[in-house]
Design a protein around this motif. Structure first.
Motif, mmCIF file in Angstrom:
data_model
loop_
_atom_site.group_PDB
_atom_site.id
_atom_site.type_symbol
_atom_site.label_atom_id
_atom_site.label_comp_id
_atom_site.label_asym_id
_atom_site.label_seq_id
_atom_site.Cartn_x
_atom_site.Cartn_y
_atom_site.Cartn_z
ATOM 1 N N PRO A 1 120.419 -7.637 5.524
ATOM 2 C CA PRO A 1 119.919 -6.267 5.383
ATOM 3 C C PRO A 1 120.996 -5.280 5.809
ATOM 4 N N PRO A 2 120.948 -4.049 5.326
ATOM 5 C CA PRO A 2 121.930 -3.037 5.736
ATOM 6 C C PRO A 2 121.927 -2.843 7.251
ATOM 7 N N GLN B 1 134.047 -6.076 1.281
ATOM 8 C CA GLN B 1 134.194 -4.624 1.294
ATOM 9 C C GLN B 1 133.429 -3.975 0.148
ATOM 10 N N GLY B 2 132.611 -3.009 0.514
ATOM 11 C CA GLY B 2 131.848 -2.281 -0.477
ATOM 12 C C GLY B 2 130.575 -2.965 -0.921
#
Length: 243
Positions: free
Chosen positions: A38-39, A71-72
């Protein structure tokens, strides 16, 4: 120097709450290899911790080989335990907690057991791969670097044939550590024709014993293989001490 308050100490340990949550999710099967975490904001709010605590937890898990950051894209559950083990063993070498003989002894014990299990569990694909590797080694006209790669592939295939992926991961890590600290050990062994022939003979008998299911003969070949390595390690260690 002033002591930290209990609240600050508790704050420092908040990342453990995040690690425990991720472990529970893995245990429950809700997170698997390749699953996206999860974020950071979501985990922070859900667990009542700061985003810094979430970041620290993810960093710890990444060092352990449990997660990987893209990344991203975010953080994902990974299976990078071999890399983590290589780094741990390498640090033990640097700190003088390990030496080459100890690593070789562990490799011998693990490879002996993986061989005996390979006798029982080798699939037709494992046997075909082993036959193809030995066939290439029998040709005897390759460059030393190519022979080194075939040597590694043979040991990896036997470990895989054991059916125990722990053997594969640990033996590969031990091999990588040896290569990191004695980069040219395999080439050194193969550079002298008598040693090279003895090594190839041990390899051949190990493979033949898997086909014939002769544990005793194969075990003797594994022992001779590591006796050859240990002899060369001893010589290299002595030369290094004298230089």
């Amino acid at each position: 120097m002033p002591q930290k308050t209990n609240s600050l100490q508790d704050s420092d340990r908040m990342y453990v709450r995040v690690i425990d949550y991720i472990k529970q999710e893995i245990t429950a099967g809700r997170l698997q290899i390749g699953s996206k975490l999860p974020p950071e904001r979501t985990m922070a709010e859900m667990l009542g911790v700061s985003r810094n605590s979430v970041r620290e937890a993810v960093r710890v898990l990444e060092i352990m080989g449990t997660t990987v950051s893209v990344q991203g894209a975010g953080h994902f559950i990974a299976n990078n335990f071999e890399s983590a083990l290589v780094e741990t063993l390498s640090l033990m070498f640097v700190l003088k907690e390990l030496d080459f003989r100890q690593v070789s002894q562990l490799r011998y014990a693990l490879e002996l057991k993986s061989f005996t299990l390979a006798v029982q569990n080798a699939t037709w694909q494992d046997l075909a791969d082993l036959r193809e590797i030995i066939s290439q080694l029998d040709m005897g006209v390759k460059e030393e670097e190519e022979n080194v790669l075939l040597d590694k592939r043979l040991h990896y295939t036997i470990a895989r044939a054991s059916g125990n992926m722990l053997f594969v991961e640990i033996l590969q890590a031990l091999s990588d550590v040896m290569d990191r600290f004695i980069a040219d050990l395999r080439q050194d062994i193969m550079s002298e024709e008598t040693r090279k022939k003895k090594l190839h003979d041990a390899h051949r008998r190990m493979v033949e014993s898997i086909f014939t299911k002769d544990v005793a003969a194969g075990s003797a070949a594994v022992e001779e293989h590591f006796a050859l390595i240990d002899q060369r390690l001893e010589t290299r260690t002595q030369n290094r001490a004298e230089s």
